[in-house]
Design an enzyme around this catalytic site. Sequence first.
Site, PDB file in Angstrom:
ATOM      1  N   HIS A  58      -0.942   2.800 -10.740  1.00  0.00           N
ATOM      2  CA  HIS A  58      -1.941   1.843 -10.244  1.00  0.00           C
ATOM      3  C   HIS A  58      -1.810   0.508 -10.983  1.00  0.00           C
ATOM      4  CE1 HIS A  58      -6.272   0.800  -9.054  1.00  0.00           C
ATOM      5  NE2 HIS A  58      -5.948  -0.116  -9.937  1.00  0.00           N
ATOM      6  N   GLU A  59      -1.727   0.579 -12.321  1.00  0.00           N
ATOM      7  CA  GLU A  59      -1.652  -0.666 -13.099  1.00  0.00           C
ATOM      8  C   GLU A  59      -0.352  -1.416 -12.839  1.00  0.00           C
ATOM      9  OE1 GLU A  59      -4.279  -1.795 -14.284  1.00  0.00           O
ATOM     10  OE2 GLU A  59      -5.326   0.102 -14.034  1.00  0.00           O
ATOM     11  N   HIS A 116      -0.085  -3.568  -9.758  1.00  0.00           N
ATOM     12  CA  HIS A 116      -0.662  -4.922  -9.864  1.00  0.00           C
ATOM     13  C   HIS A 116       0.424  -5.952 -10.189  1.00  0.00           C
ATOM     14  CE1 HIS A 116      -4.981  -4.401  -9.445  1.00  0.00           C
ATOM     15  NE2 HIS A 116      -4.993  -3.390 -10.304  1.00  0.00           N
ATOM     16  N   CYS A 149     -10.870   0.095  -8.768  1.00  0.00           N
ATOM     17  CA  CYS A 149     -10.144  -1.021  -9.371  1.00  0.00           C
ATOM     18  C   CYS A 149     -11.151  -2.100  -9.742  1.00  0.00           C
ATOM     19  CB  CYS A 149      -9.122  -1.568  -8.370  1.00  0.00           C
ATOM     20  SG  CYS A 149      -8.152  -2.937  -9.030  1.00  0.00           S
TER      21      CYS A 149
END
Length: 180
Positions: free
Chosen positions: A143-144, A147, A101
């Site tokens: 994953h994105e 956030h 990341c």
Amino acid sequence: MAVRKIIRMGHPVLRRRAREVAAQDIGTEAMHRLLADMIDTLRDYGGIGLAAPQVGENMRLAIVHLPEEAGGALNNATPTVCFNPTIEVLGDETAGFWEGCLSVPGLRGFVERPQHIRVTFTNPRGETESVVARGLLATVFQHEFDHLDGKLYIDRISDPTKLAFEEEYARYWQPAEAGG
Ligand code: NI
């Protein structure tokens, strides 16, 4: 267009839930500038995805750019831009990847996630789009989008022994994982 500084782990902005983007804000000149900055920033740092909170913007916006040769299936030259994305898990299969990341530089960690998902989001033209993603692309979207909920991949590491510095990852883990 400009390269923004990417906010690193420890900054509280990475740990809050980002706000929905209103429809009327999607086509504005300010939004075009932000998207251009995010694309420049992603290219400059050499990543495959970037979420707005990582450049200090409190909005549910992420870009993903995983070229076909890297396991992506988006088949486009520019990043996929996702406003207000949602995820639907389509199947039971899960698999792990060594994730990194840009907000957690220098580290890699092994995270298992669903590998067959549908993502639905608003694109920069204000249209609703759906993409079915498998494998690494499915992992990158998750994953994105994590956030946007204030989550980092390190929160999802189930085996803490599989968190490594990049140098040690390359030396001790990468060869064994490469074939599988
Ligand atoms: Ni990240």
